[in-house]
Design a protein around this motif. Sequence first.
Motif, PDB file in Angstrom:
ATOM      1  N   LEU A 434       0.836  -1.195   0.000  1.00  0.00           N
ATOM      2  CA  LEU A 434       0.000   0.000   0.000  1.00  0.00           C
ATOM      3  C   LEU A 434       0.876   1.252   0.000  1.00  0.00           C
ATOM      4  O   LEU A 434       2.040   1.200   0.404  1.00  0.00           O
ATOM      5  CB  LEU A 434      -0.897   0.010   1.245  1.00  0.00           C
ATOM      6  N   PRO A 435       0.334   2.387  -0.449  1.00  0.00           N
ATOM      7  CA  PRO A 435       1.105   3.636  -0.349  1.00  0.00           C
ATOM      8  C   PRO A 435       1.503   3.918   1.100  1.00  0.00           C
ATOM      9  O   PRO A 435       0.771   3.575   2.039  1.00  0.00           O
ATOM     10  CB  PRO A 435       0.120   4.692  -0.875  1.00  0.00           C
ATOM     11  N   PHE A 436       2.645   4.553   1.275  1.00  0.00           N
ATOM     12  CA  PHE A 436       3.179   4.797   2.618  1.00  0.00           C
ATOM     13  C   PHE A 436       2.430   5.979   3.249  1.00  0.00           C
ATOM     14  O   PHE A 436       2.936   7.108   3.301  1.00  0.00           O
ATOM     15  CB  PHE A 436       4.685   5.080   2.555  1.00  0.00           C
ATOM     16  N   LEU A 437       1.224   5.711   3.704  1.00  0.00           N
ATOM     17  CA  LEU A 437       0.399   6.729   4.371  1.00  0.00           C
ATOM     18  C   LEU A 437       0.037   6.187   5.750  1.00  0.00           C
ATOM     19  O   LEU A 437      -1.045   5.628   5.958  1.00  0.00           O
ATOM     20  CB  LEU A 437      -0.859   7.021   3.547  1.00  0.00           C
ATOM     21  N   ILE A 438       0.970   6.324   6.698  1.00  0.00           N
ATOM     22  CA  ILE A 438       0.816   5.728   8.025  1.00  0.00           C
ATOM     23  C   ILE A 438       0.780   6.849   9.052  1.00  0.00           C
ATOM     24  O   ILE A 438       1.737   7.627   9.187  1.00  0.00           O
ATOM     25  CB  ILE A 438       1.978   4.756   8.327  1.00  0.00           C
ATOM     26  N   GLU A 439      -0.326   6.938   9.766  1.00  0.00           N
ATOM     27  CA  GLU A 439      -0.491   8.006  10.744  1.00  0.00           C
ATOM     28  C   GLU A 439       0.474   7.834  11.920  1.00  0.00           C
ATOM     29  O   GLU A 439       0.716   6.725  12.389  1.00  0.00           O
ATOM     30  CB  GLU A 439      -1.932   8.021  11.265  1.00  0.00           C
ATOM     31  N   ASP A 440       1.016   8.960  12.386  1.00  0.00           N
ATOM     32  CA  ASP A 440       1.880   9.003  13.577  1.00  0.00           C
ATOM     33  C   ASP A 440       3.050   8.035  13.484  1.00  0.00           C
ATOM     34  O   ASP A 440       3.478   7.459  14.487  1.00  0.00           O
ATOM     35  CB  ASP A 440       1.048   8.695  14.842  1.00  0.00           C
ATOM     36  N   TYR A 441       3.562   7.844  12.273  1.00  0.00           N
ATOM     37  CA  TYR A 441       4.691   6.929  12.123  1.00  0.00           C
ATOM     38  C   TYR A 441       5.986   7.608  12.572  1.00  0.00           C
ATOM     39  O   TYR A 441       6.268   8.745  12.200  1.00  0.00           O
ATOM     40  CB  TYR A 441       4.833   6.476  10.667  1.00  0.00           C
ATOM     41  N   GLU A 442       6.731   6.908  13.377  1.00  0.00           N
ATOM     42  CA  GLU A 442       8.020   7.413  13.845  1.00  0.00           C
ATOM     43  C   GLU A 442       9.127   6.701  13.077  1.00  0.00           C
ATOM     44  O   GLU A 442       9.258   5.474  13.147  1.00  0.00           O
ATOM     45  CB  GLU A 442       8.181   7.172  15.344  1.00  0.00           C
ATOM     46  N   GLU A 443       9.905   7.475  12.327  1.00  0.00           N
ATOM     47  CA  GLU A 443      10.920   6.889  11.463  1.00  0.00           C
ATOM     48  C   GLU A 443      11.993   6.148  12.257  1.00  0.00           C
ATOM     49  O   GLU A 443      12.281   6.479  13.411  1.00  0.00           O
ATOM     50  CB  GLU A 443      11.581   7.979  10.608  1.00  0.00           C
ATOM     51  N   GLN A 444      12.585   5.141  11.604  1.00  0.00           N
ATOM     52  CA  GLN A 444      13.720   4.426  12.183  1.00  0.00           C
ATOM     53  C   GLN A 444      14.902   5.392  12.299  1.00  0.00           C
ATOM     54  O   GLN A 444      15.007   6.361  11.538  1.00  0.00           O
ATOM     55  CB  GLN A 444      14.103   3.241  11.292  1.00  0.00           C
ATOM     56  N   PRO A 445      15.818   5.165  13.244  1.00  0.00           N
ATOM     57  CA  PRO A 445      16.976   6.069  13.382  1.00  0.00           C
ATOM     58  C   PRO A 445      17.812   6.088  12.109  1.00  0.00           C
ATOM     59  O   PRO A 445      17.939   5.079  11.417  1.00  0.00           O
ATOM     60  CB  PRO A 445      17.762   5.463  14.558  1.00  0.00           C
ATOM     61  N   GLY A 446      18.355   7.252  11.793  1.00  0.00           N
ATOM     62  CA  GLY A 446      19.219   7.378  10.631  1.00  0.00           C
ATOM     63  C   GLY A 446      20.508   6.599  10.796  1.00  0.00           C
ATOM     64  O   GLY A 446      20.780   6.025  11.863  1.00  0.00           O
TER      65      GLY A 446
END
Length: 826
Positions: A434-446
């Motif tokens: 699915l398209p990456f439309l995820i509410e309140d998603y916290e990205e993985q550390p860089g």
Amino acid sequence: MAPASRAVVVAALSLLYLCRAILSTEYFSTLTLFNNELHKQGCSSLSEWEEYAADCESSILQLEDPDCEEGSNPPCESVFSLNAEKILNQAKLFIEQKKIPFPVDNLNTNEELAIGYVLIGNGLYDEAIKHFSLLLQSDPELVSAIYGRGIAYGKKSLQDIKNADLALYELNRVITLEPNWPEVYEQRAEILSPLGRISEALGDLTKAIQLQPSARLFRHRGTLLFISEDYVAAMEDFQQSLELKKNQPIAMLYKGLTFFHRGMLKEAIETFKEALKLKSDFIDAYKSLGQAYRELGDFESAMESFQKALMLNQNHIQSLQLRGMMLYHHGSLQEAIGNFKRCLQLEPYNEVCQYMKGLSHVAMGQFYEGIKAQTKVMLNDPLLGQKASSEYLKVKYLREYSRYLHSHLDIPVAEYNVDQDLPGNFKNHWAKNLPFLIEDYEEQPGLQPHIKDVLPQNFDSYSSDVQKLICTADHLGALMQYDTPGFLPNRRIHRAMGLATLEVMQAMHRTWSNSKVRVNGKTRQMQWRDMFDIAVKWRRIADPDQPVLWLDQMPARSLSRGFNNHINLIRGQIINIRYLAYFDNILDFIKDRILVYHGAYNPRGLLDVRQALEKVNKVEDLLPIMKQFNSKTRDGFTVNSKVPSIKDTGKEYDGFTITITGDRVGNMLFSVETQTTEERTQQYQSEIESIYKDLTAKGKALMLSTELGDADAVCNLILSLVYYFCNLMPLSRGSSVVAYSVVMGALMASGKEVIGRIPKGKLVDFEAMTTSSPDSFSKTAKNWMNLKSLPSWYQSLPSVAETFPSTRTMIEVLNTDSSSHCPKKS
């Protein structure tokens, strides 16, 4: 009528130096798709191609003096006077060669018409429109001028859709005045097809063929039918075209592509070879031949074909892209990266090459280069109204997973769990593409600078015992290779799943010897899921592009709605060649279920149904039978399989669902799916837990026994456990190879080595799904496994889990080249 003012015409000609002269010899009636293909071939002049397809437009009018260089002394002749003279001469030549459509008796009028068509040929569409409009002021029903203005509007239609409407208006007028000219219908089809009005375009081409059949018309209609995925009709048209004119390599190529898309790979290969007989330097034929061999799983022949394409043109982007992708899926990642780099040098914004380059780097543990390439794909946002590419849709998931892998690169794999760490909505969206439309998603550390990329590991740097472990893994992994079209041998997957097999063997042996294992940061007795998780972790690392995730670990809302594993076997005229060997088995199963249904609900008509079904030899013929004998069947029907329980005798679970639907024009969908609902998952897991408990008890007893019967009982339990696993389909990807590596590893723990290869056309998961019981599956699998006693040296191999404890060490061993070190085994 009075001729239009020559002053107007000559003034228009003063702009001609801006364009190259290209003039169609076929009334400008080549379809856009073929034009694109021809220009990709490097088609430049009619003389170069007329012996093959007569599809190239000829550069009859030369607007530049070949002997005059810019800035020369004396200066070049006036462009204005040079082009005016040549354009008028070309118009006269046009008349002499009788190329003017709808000519009249007046020579002056014909000369003016010819000038208008020469203007079109030079790309001066606005000037051509003005020129024809002047002619039409004097004679509003001058058919050739209406036609010419329609063509000019049509050439401008890609710039503004209003021009397409104007073109259609003019061409409709021509057809009203002259209804029996095939070129006009063909020209109108060329306007209609880019607008998506394919059925109307096909109708026009059919009318043109009725008026005057030609190789070109059949070829053009075949192209539109091909675009419409009506491959059978397209193939017939290409064949008709070739019968009228044999020397057409492009028509032969497209005929081959109709076979390719229908899953008829051997026929496609022979047809591509025929195209190469017609034109030995036909790059697209070599490229298509390479793809066909790739789909057959013939890596060497595919490589040879791609290589020949690139010898003809080392900058052929599609061949570089396809060869790179094949190398990636063959496990040759470094060579794949070379192809993608070259592709990007030639076409920096190629999303496929950029995505695959990033993926290849990440798979090899080169995270900095990988994520840099992924970010470039992410920045290439689609334009408003433009459909996003599959690479654009996938790339953010890959980047997040890449960051996760990088942050866990040196943490022991036994200390964390991917399914528990990744956010539920992220996993759900990734698995469903699915398209990456995820509410309140916290990205993985860089990327963290202190965590370095994985470095190349030389085979000789490993100890002799570890080298033997790697070579053994390569051999075991190769035994899992499917000998079925659509499955390319992947050396990286072979090694990963071979190591998984050995680790399962060692873990099961420890469990049966009452030892504990380290899982998710805890030391405990091994559960059935832990056994499969060993294979899952290796499958994940081997190819990070595919989300290998446990479906029951998805968010509760996703499970409550059902998570479907869906496989199209036939869609329209496209056949999924991977499952072709199972069509007859599934057909017999459907027939049986239909008879059971009618026996229960229509016993009086059962004999008629049985007789009708006896005449059915292919799935496509079932729908008419169902419509005939069941008034409730309209557009399609479904059939459900049942899986018997061992734990609760007489109880059955839902297996897979077969769906057959059809539309009014005869297109059908034949598909299989399993639905992973919470209730169904609990039923199967209860069955698997019961078998695993029994397997553990018998495995422990086997460690203390030498009785042959005990080993056979353990073997049957292992295969029964995998039978339910395959019917459950608990993973988003990779269930089949995960299951088979567990089978092989558990059998080795019981003292049995798999010697035989999986037979041609057989698939482990489908074999389990289409077999009526665990016992039947066990008998079938044992027939091809050719089980022998396990050699004692297996017990002295190093521990896989201890030798490769982290993601870094796992990637290192998968990257290591052993080709010149490991002995070849048949």
